[in-house]
Design a protein around this motif. Structure first.
Motif, short mmCIF file in Angstrom:
data_model
loop_
_atom_site.label_atom_id
_atom_site.label_comp_id
_atom_site.label_asym_id
_atom_site.label_seq_id
_atom_site.Cartn_x
_atom_site.Cartn_y
_atom_site.Cartn_z
N THR A 1 38.16 25.33 18.10
CA THR A 1 38.72 25.52 19.45
C THR A 1 40.07 26.24 19.38
O THR A 1 40.31 27.21 20.11
CB THR A 1 38.90 24.15 20.14
OG1 THR A 1 37.62 23.55 20.30
CG2 THR A 1 39.56 24.29 21.50
N THR B 1 41.19 29.98 20.60
CA THR B 1 42.31 30.06 21.54
C THR B 1 43.38 31.01 21.04
O THR B 1 43.87 31.88 21.78
CB THR B 1 42.92 28.66 21.75
OG1 THR B 1 41.90 27.78 22.19
CG2 THR B 1 44.03 28.70 22.79
N ILE C 1 41.88 26.70 26.59
CA ILE C 1 41.37 25.62 25.73
C ILE C 1 40.22 24.91 26.43
O ILE C 1 39.18 24.64 25.84
CB ILE C 1 42.50 24.62 25.40
CG1 ILE C 1 43.51 25.28 24.46
CG2 ILE C 1 41.92 23.36 24.76
CD1 ILE C 1 44.73 24.43 24.18
#
Lengths: 251, 238, 237
Positions: free
Chosen positions: C24, C28, C172
């Motif tokens: 993640t 990002t 996110i």
């Protein structure tokens, strides 16, 4: 007509008003002078319950209230008898000049709309804005906005109008027009309590001058008493600072 | 490029639109209910944030922070699986509930958080002096709110409300993941019926529908703002 | 499920969800690294009304803001392999498009959408900096580039920071849609773990917690940074 007794007010640890008394008769023009931070504005705001005083009493005609724990009904009654002119005008941004003036009449006092508009127009005419009925505040200069503010107060036909430094947010060249309007309504016999830094107004118009400093009334009297023969050292110092050296008064 | 036609055929875009559009009804219904409930709860949250009670302030702010940090899809599934499980504890059987109910609950929760901020910031943008002037001319506090504060706050809040609507509409596109047959759900059904070919064209059709809707909403709120912004000088920001 | 939550599973899966955090964050950060400079440059084309690019940016921003990210993902995930295989066929490159790691699609989609968001953020931030600042900088002999780098950007950044923070948090959150591209991030990992025993409630509570922790940390970090950037404003207050 209006009597204030022993009013106290603190903000946190700062005691702003340390027991002030005040008495105004019908037709008086009382001017409060004093350095900034002396509690003049707070005194005015407490009278209209825009701030809640910590203690003190007010006698308003036959109405007697405690300034700390007055009921909603009493507050409403006092506000019906008074009007307030704000330092930064506080015109209702979403209303035109005429709507600003009639709002309190129609909604607050339940006066029929047609009558209210007639009263409003007269008030605006009196402050020289007969061509600005339908202008929004954003379309008016500062001086014009404050004149609408005064018209809004005058239209309510209150027993007394409270002025909180009405010219101090204005550019110097716009101060004159507002002071002229104030002089005119004073000459008509309106009872006024004015906080200001405009010494010429105090000198020419005031029937009574109060000098405040540090939360107390230091000295009071006619404008001749205060300006020509002040007794207190603090008053003399203040006047020396705000008035040009060679300025002499002829009363 | 000849063999691309096998994969990409623009006529699929135009042909799918008439099939997709009727399912906007479902999208609108779900969004509409979420807006109504969400605005109501958002108002309550805003009152809590603006009030004097520290506990109420903390609670409302905590709620907003949590919701701001939760992806819609996670919230959606949390509600979809969690609400019936929670209801079991109270002897309620909710597992057969219509999917749309879970979608509305999810987006109500989310929109309430958005609206509470919209309302709070709109309210705070109005100077205190407006209220003071209103009571000083003899209006009651309630009249002051209704006639002076609210009309001005409305103008400030309107663009943010419009943005909130667009966000809600877009996040709502995830409702298909728990089986709601809205416009996205229908698109996926069409693709499945085509044995997963020509998916791209259907997705482009979907994108067009959402794009047009968002532009319409934006334009509508732009007009509305002009109508309501009496007394406000328009400042050109472009 | 009426027996209540399966706490062992709840705790175990929390760490499964946590193991998705690196992916993640990776997506990002890459998206931000692409979007920050690109968004800024395109914002300049909007402000300075550069003929063609200005219009391109406008339509681009309007599209991204007007369509759900999930549909942008669908479109990229359906079109990029198509275009690539065509390209590979033509030049006889021997790569199977279906072997490409989904993270590349994630990079494309999230950079694409974040750039558009940041164009608007920078545009409004730049327009708040007084025009006099640029004129003053030029009047003391700074070049246009120097004026931007030393005077305009530092001020615009302070204004933009809260919005960049919001964009990052939204980014996110949006990576949770990576499941549609089989991206092995937080949501997908925990969901797969839940599939075995139908412990969905527990899995989603875990995912929920991980996002809240992650986003709170990011918001906190931005607040600290903002405080540092704002020094010059405190001095005058």
């Amino acid at each position: 007509m209006l009597k204030i007794n022993d009013i106290h007010k603190s903000f946190g640890k700062n005691e702003i008003l340390k027991g002030v008394d005040l008495s105004i008769d019908k037709g008086d023009v009382v001017v409060i002078l004093g350095p900034s931070g002396s509690g003049k504005t707070t005194l005015l705001r407490c009278i209209n319950f825009l701030e809640r005083a910590d203690s003190g009493n007010a006698t308003f005609g036959d109405l007697q209230v405690n300034l700390h724990d007055a009921s909603k009904k009493d507050i409403h009654a006092i506000r019906q008898k008074t009007a307030f002119v704000f330092q930064n005008y506080n015109l209702f941004n979403n209303k035109t000049a005429i709507e600003n003036v009639t709002e309190g009449l129609i909604i607050g006092r339940k006066i029929p709309k047609a009558d209210a508009i007639a009263i409003g127009k007269k008030a605006l005419d009196k402050v020289g804005l007969s061509d600005k009925y339908d202008s929004y505040p954003s379309q008016l200069s500062g001086g014009q906005q404050q004149r609408v503010g005064i018209a809004r107060a005058v239209a309510l036909n209150p027993d007394i109008i409270l002025f909180d430094e009405p010219t101090s947010a204005l550019d110097p060249e716009l101060v004159g027009e507002v002071l002229t309007v104030m002089k005119n309504i004073a000459n008509e016999g309106t009872t006024m309590l004015v906080v200001t830094h405009e010494m010429s107004f105090a000198k020419d118009v005031a029937s009574h001058v109060i000098f405040m400093d540090g939360g107390v009334v230091v000295e009071e009297g006619s404008s001749h008493d205060i300006f020509v023969s002040p007794k207190e050292e603090r008053t003399k110092k203040f006047l020396k600072r705000v008035l040009p050296e060679d300025y002499t008064f002829y009363i | 490029m000849r063999n691309m036609e096998k994969y990409f055929d623009i006529s699929y875009i135009w042909n799918s639109l008439p099939v997709l559009l009727p399912f906007l009804k479902v999208t609108f219904m779900v969004a509409g209910l979420s807006i109504v409930f969400g605005t109501f709860f958002g108002l309550i949250l805003a009152v809590m944030k603006l009030g004097k009670s520290k506990i109420a302030q903390k609670t409302a702010n905590f709620y907003t922070t949590i919701l701001r940090c939760t992806p819609s899809i996670v919230l959606l599934f949390l509600v979809y699986y969690g609400v019936p499980a929670l209801a079991d504890n109270f002897g309620l059987y909710l597992h057969d509930l219509n999917t749309a109910v879970f979608v509305v609950i999810t987006f109500t929760l989310q929109f309430a958080a958005i609206m509470s901020e919209v309302i709070r910031s709109a309210y705070e943008s109005i100077e205190k002096g407006q209220f003071e002037a209103a009571v000083s001319v003899g209006l009651s506090p309630f009249q002051a709110y209704r006639r002076i504060i609210f009309p001005q706050a409305l103008v400030v809040g309107l663009p943010n409300f419009g943005n909130g609507l667009i966000a809600l509409l877009q996040e709502g596109s995830l409702a298909y993941t728990i089986g709601l047959i809205d416009i996205v759900g229908k698109a996926n059904l069409i693709i499945a019926a085509n044995y997963n070919t020509h998916a791209l064209e259907i997705f482009i059709a979907l994108a067009i529908v959402y794009w047009v809707l968002s532009i319409l909403i934006e334009k509508f709120f732009g007009k509305l703002e002009k109508v309501f912004s009496k007394g406000k000088q328009t400042i050109n920001t472009n | 499920m009426s027996e209540g939550l399966n706490y062992t599973f709840l705790i175990d899966t929390f760490f499964v969800a946590l193991s998705g955090v690196p992916i993640t964050l990776f997506v990002t950060i890459v998206a931000l690294l692409v979007a920050l400079p690109l968004g800024f440059l395109l914002a300049l084309t909007r402000i300075n009304q550069v003929p063609v690019l200005n219009w391109f940016s406008r339509i681009y921003v309007s599209f991204v803001r007007g369509t759900p990210i999930i549909i942008q993902i669908f479109i990229v995930y359906a079109s990029v392999p198509l275009i690539l295989s065509l390209f590979f066929n033509r030049y006889n490159i021997n790569i199977n498009v279906y072997d490409i790691n989904p993270i590349w699609y994630a990079f494309i989609v999230f950079s694409f959408s974040t750039t558009a968001i940041l164009i608007e953020v920078f545009r409004s931030a730049l327009s708040t900096v007084n025009k006099g600042q640029l004129e003053a900088a030029q009047s003391v002999g700074l070049s246009n580039f120097q004026a931007y780098r030393r005077i305009i950007i530092p001020q615009a950044l302070v204004v933009a920071m809260p919005n960049i923070c919001t964009a990052t948090v939204n980014l996110i959150k949006a990576t949770s849609l990576g499941y549609a591209m089989s991206l092995q991030e937080i949501t997908l990992k925990a969901k797969v773990a839940a599939n075995a025993g139908y412990n969905y409630v527990e899995a989603y509570i875990d995912i929920f917690l991980v996002y809240i922790i992650l986003c709170s940390l990011v918001e906190y970090g931005f607040k600290l940074y903002e405080k540092r950037l704002r020094r010059y404003k405190y001095a005058s207050a």
